[in-house]
Write a protein that holds these residues in place. Structure first.
Motif, PDB file in Angstrom:
ATOM      1  N   THR A  74       0.941  -1.280   0.118  1.00  0.00           N
ATOM      2  CA  THR A  74       0.076   0.067  -0.007  1.00  0.00           C
ATOM      3  C   THR A  74       0.835   1.442   0.121  1.00  0.00           C
ATOM      4  N   GLY A  75       0.302   2.317  -0.703  1.00  0.00           N
ATOM      5  CA  GLY A  75       1.466   3.553  -0.727  1.00  0.00           C
ATOM      6  C   GLY A  75       2.146   3.341  -2.020  1.00  0.00           C
ATOM      7  N   SER A  76       2.741   4.654  -2.365  1.00  0.00           N
ATOM      8  CA  SER A  76       3.809   4.778  -3.178  1.00  0.00           C
ATOM      9  C   SER A  76       5.053   4.690  -2.445  1.00  0.00           C
ATOM     10  N   PRO A  77       6.274   4.515  -3.390  1.00  0.00           N
ATOM     11  CA  PRO A  77       7.364   4.188  -2.887  1.00  0.00           C
ATOM     12  C   PRO A  77       8.120   5.562  -2.521  1.00  0.00           C
ATOM     13  N   ALA A  78       9.141   5.875  -1.696  1.00  0.00           N
ATOM     14  CA  ALA A  78       9.568   6.882  -1.508  1.00  0.00           C
ATOM     15  C   ALA A  78      10.322   7.783  -2.514  1.00  0.00           C
ATOM     16  N   VAL A  79      10.941   7.145  -3.195  1.00  0.00           N
ATOM     17  CA  VAL A  79      11.862   7.386  -4.523  1.00  0.00           C
ATOM     18  C   VAL A  79      11.470   6.525  -5.791  1.00  0.00           C
ATOM     19  N   GLY A  80      11.299   6.960  -6.865  1.00  0.00           N
ATOM     20  CA  GLY A  80      10.730   6.198  -7.884  1.00  0.00           C
ATOM     21  C   GLY A  80      12.164   5.564  -8.853  1.00  0.00           C
ATOM     22  N   ALA A  81      11.972   4.588  -9.548  1.00  0.00           N
ATOM     23  CA  ALA A  81      13.364   4.023 -10.419  1.00  0.00           C
ATOM     24  C   ALA A  81      13.554   5.278 -11.048  1.00  0.00           C
ATOM     25  N   ASP A  82      12.875   5.946 -11.821  1.00  0.00           N
ATOM     26  CA  ASP A  82      13.203   6.965 -12.858  1.00  0.00           C
ATOM     27  C   ASP A  82      13.921   8.251 -12.112  1.00  0.00           C
ATOM     28  N   GLU A  83      13.661   8.495 -10.949  1.00  0.00           N
ATOM     29  CA  GLU A  83      14.103   9.490 -10.229  1.00  0.00           C
ATOM     30  C   GLU A  83      15.336   9.162  -9.451  1.00  0.00           C
ATOM     31  N   SER A  84      15.604   7.780  -9.160  1.00  0.00           N
ATOM     32  CA  SER A  84      16.659   7.609  -8.081  1.00  0.00           C
ATOM     33  C   SER A  84      17.921   7.908  -8.625  1.00  0.00           C
ATOM     34  N   LEU A  85      18.298   7.728  -9.881  1.00  0.00           N
ATOM     35  CA  LEU A  85      19.569   7.668 -10.334  1.00  0.00           C
ATOM     36  C   LEU A  85      20.123   9.450 -10.414  1.00  0.00           C
ATOM     37  N   LYS A  86      18.973  10.232 -10.666  1.00  0.00           N
ATOM     38  CA  LYS A  86      19.033  11.648 -10.556  1.00  0.00           C
ATOM     39  C   LYS A  86      19.404  12.135  -9.298  1.00  0.00           C
ATOM     40  N   VAL A  87      18.738  11.475  -8.163  1.00  0.00           N
ATOM     41  CA  VAL A  87      18.899  11.851  -6.834  1.00  0.00           C
ATOM     42  C   VAL A  87      20.367  11.732  -6.364  1.00  0.00           C
ATOM     43  N   LEU A  88      20.838  10.483  -6.841  1.00  0.00           N
ATOM     44  CA  LEU A  88      22.371  10.268  -6.507  1.00  0.00           C
ATOM     45  C   LEU A  88      23.262  11.159  -7.154  1.00  0.00           C
ATOM     46  N   ARG A  89      23.024  11.424  -8.433  1.00  0.00           N
ATOM     47  CA  ARG A  89      23.895  12.201  -9.273  1.00  0.00           C
ATOM     48  C   ARG A  89      23.885  13.707  -8.798  1.00  0.00           C
ATOM     49  N   ASP A  90      22.717  14.279  -8.532  1.00  0.00           N
ATOM     50  CA  ASP A  90      22.486  15.560  -7.903  1.00  0.00           C
ATOM     51  C   ASP A  90      23.216  15.632  -6.422  1.00  0.00           C
ATOM     52  N   TRP A  91      22.809  14.618  -5.477  1.00  0.00           N
ATOM     53  CA  TRP A  91      23.545  14.891  -4.399  1.00  0.00           C
ATOM     54  C   TRP A  91      25.006  14.847  -4.279  1.00  0.00           C
ATOM     55  N   THR A  92      25.577  13.727  -5.159  1.00  0.00           N
ATOM     56  CA  THR A  92      27.145  13.845  -5.373  1.00  0.00           C
ATOM     57  C   THR A  92      27.818  15.041  -5.718  1.00  0.00           C
ATOM     58  N   ASP A  93      27.056  15.692  -6.512  1.00  0.00           N
ATOM     59  CA  ASP A  93      27.503  16.998  -7.103  1.00  0.00           C
ATOM     60  C   ASP A  93      27.486  18.094  -6.109  1.00  0.00           C
ATOM     61  N   ARG A  94      26.347  18.114  -5.412  1.00  0.00           N
ATOM     62  CA  ARG A  94      26.557  19.062  -4.288  1.00  0.00           C
ATOM     63  C   ARG A  94      27.505  18.796  -2.936  1.00  0.00           C
TER      64      ARG A  94
END
Length: 304
Positions: free
Chosen positions: A38-58
Motif C-alpha cells: 500500500t502507498g507509493s515508494p519514497a523514490v521512483g526508479a526513474d528519479e533515483s539515479l538523478k537523486v544520487l547524481r545531484d547529491w554527489t555533485d552538491r
C-alpha cells in the motif's frame, strides 16, 4: 574523529544499476515477502539515479569550497553537526577528496507523506580508493532536496531484509535500540543491549592523559530509520549525542580533534575542557531480546 575499527554491515551489490525493488541485505534470498503493498515508494526508479547524481555533485562542491552554507544543503540530522565542525576546523578539502558512488543499491520503503527516506549501499570512490558505505537519504518536503542523514563505511555481514510483494523494503520500529545504546554508554546498562567492543572502549575514564567525566548520552538529533528484517526484527540507522568533561591533562595529551578545534578558535585547553561528540550507528534489534550494535563512528562537534 574517533572511528570504530570496523563496520560489520554488508549488503550485496547488484551490478551498476540502482535497484528500488528486491535488493538482498546480506543473502541471496532477499528476506521474507510481506502482505499486499500500500502507498507509493519514497523514490521512483526513474528519479533515483538523478537523486544520487545531484547529491554527489552538491557534496563535491561543498567539500572543495569549505563553505558551511553549501554543507547545510547536503546533510541533515545527525550528520549536520559533525560536518559543520569539520569544515570549521579544517576548511576545504582538495579536489582529490571528491567522491563518486558505484554499484549503488537502494532500499526503498513506501512513504507517501513527507519526510520521505530510503537507504543506500554503494562503493564510495575517492582519491583512487574504494570503500563500501551504507547511508540514508531524506527529503523533508516537496520543495526540499534530498540530503544525507546517515553515512558509514562497513564490511562484514548483516541480517536479511524483508520486502513486500512488489519488492520494496518495509519500514519498522527502532525497538528502543538508540535509547538502549545511550543507556549502556552513560551507565553501563546492558539490559537492552549486547555491547560491542568499540562501545565498551568508549566508556573508559580517560582519553590520553585526561580524565573523562561521563556526561549526557541521548538519541538524535533527528529520528532513527529502520527497516524490517526477514526474521521480523529491525535494521536501524540512528545517531547519539555525547557530552563529556575532560580534566587534568596536558595540551599534547588531548585527542587531536579536540586540540585542533580549540586551536582553530585560538583557545588553550586550560585545566578543563567540555566537549560534545556525534555518534552515527547502525544496529540490529531482534523481535525480542537484546539489540546489538553492528558498527559506529564518532565525530567531535564542539569543544570549549
Amino acid at each position: 574523529m574517533r572511528r570504530a575499527p570496523r563496520m560489520a554491515v554488508a549488503v550485496v551489490m547488484a551490478g551498476s544499476a540502482v535497484l528500488t525493488g528486491a535488493c538482498s541485505g546480506g543473502g541471496t534470498g532477499g528476506g521474507a515477502a510481506a502482505a499486499s503493498p500500500t502507498g507509493s515508494p519514497a523514490v521512483g526508479a526513474d528519479e533515483s539515479l538523478k537523486v544520487l547524481r545531484d547529491w554527489t555533485d552538491r557534496h563535491n562542491k561543498a567539500i572543495t569550497s569549505g563553505d558551511e552554507r553549501l554543507w547545510r544543503d547536503t546533510v541533515t540530522g545527525a550528520l549536520a553537526a559533525p560536518v559543520t565542525a569539520r569544515v570549521h576546523t579544517y576548511g576545504r578539502l582538495p579536489e582529490s577528496a571528491t567522491i563518486s558512488l558505484a554499484n549503488p543499491v537502494l532500499y526503498v520503503p513506501r512513504r507517501s507523506a513527507y519526510p520521505k527516506w530510503f537507504g543506500i549501499a554503494a562503493l564510495e570512490r575517492s582519491d583512487g580508493k574504494d570503500q563500501q558505505v551504507l547511508g540514508v537519504f531524506v527529503k523533508t518536503g516537496a520543495k526540499d532536496g534530498w540530503r544525507a542523514a546517515h553515512w558509514l563505511t562497513f564490511q562484514g555481514g548483516a541480517p536479511d531484509l524483508a520486502y513486500d510483494a512488489e519488492g520494496y523494503a518495509i519500514p519498522a520500529p527502532d525497538r528502543g535500540l538508540p535509547a538502549a545504546h545511550a543507556a549502556y554508554l552513560a551507565k553501563g546498562d546492558e539490559s537492552g543491549l549486547m555491547p560491542d567492543a568499540f562501545s565498551a572502549d568508549a566508556r573508559k575514564a580517560e582519553q590520553g592523559d585526561w580524565k573523562v567525566t561521563p556526561g549526557r548520552f541521548a538519541p538524535g538529533p533527528g529520528p532513527s530509520y529502520a527497516l524490517r528484517t526477514g526474521d521480523g526484527g529491525s535494521l536501524v540507522w540512528y545517531g547519539l549525542t555525547q557530552d563529556a568533561t575532560l580534566s587534568g591533562g596536558t595540551e599534547p595529551g588531548l585527542p587531536a580533534d579536540v586540540r585542533d578545534h580549540l586551536a582553530k578558535d585560538g583557545r588553550k585547553p586550560g585545566g578543563t575542557v567540555h566537549a560534545s561528540w556525534q555518534w552515527l550507528a547502525i544496529g540490529y534489534a531482534p523481535p525480542s531480546g537484546k539489540g546489538r550494535v553492528l558498527g559506529e563512528s564518532v565525530s567531535l562537534t564542539t569543544a570549549r
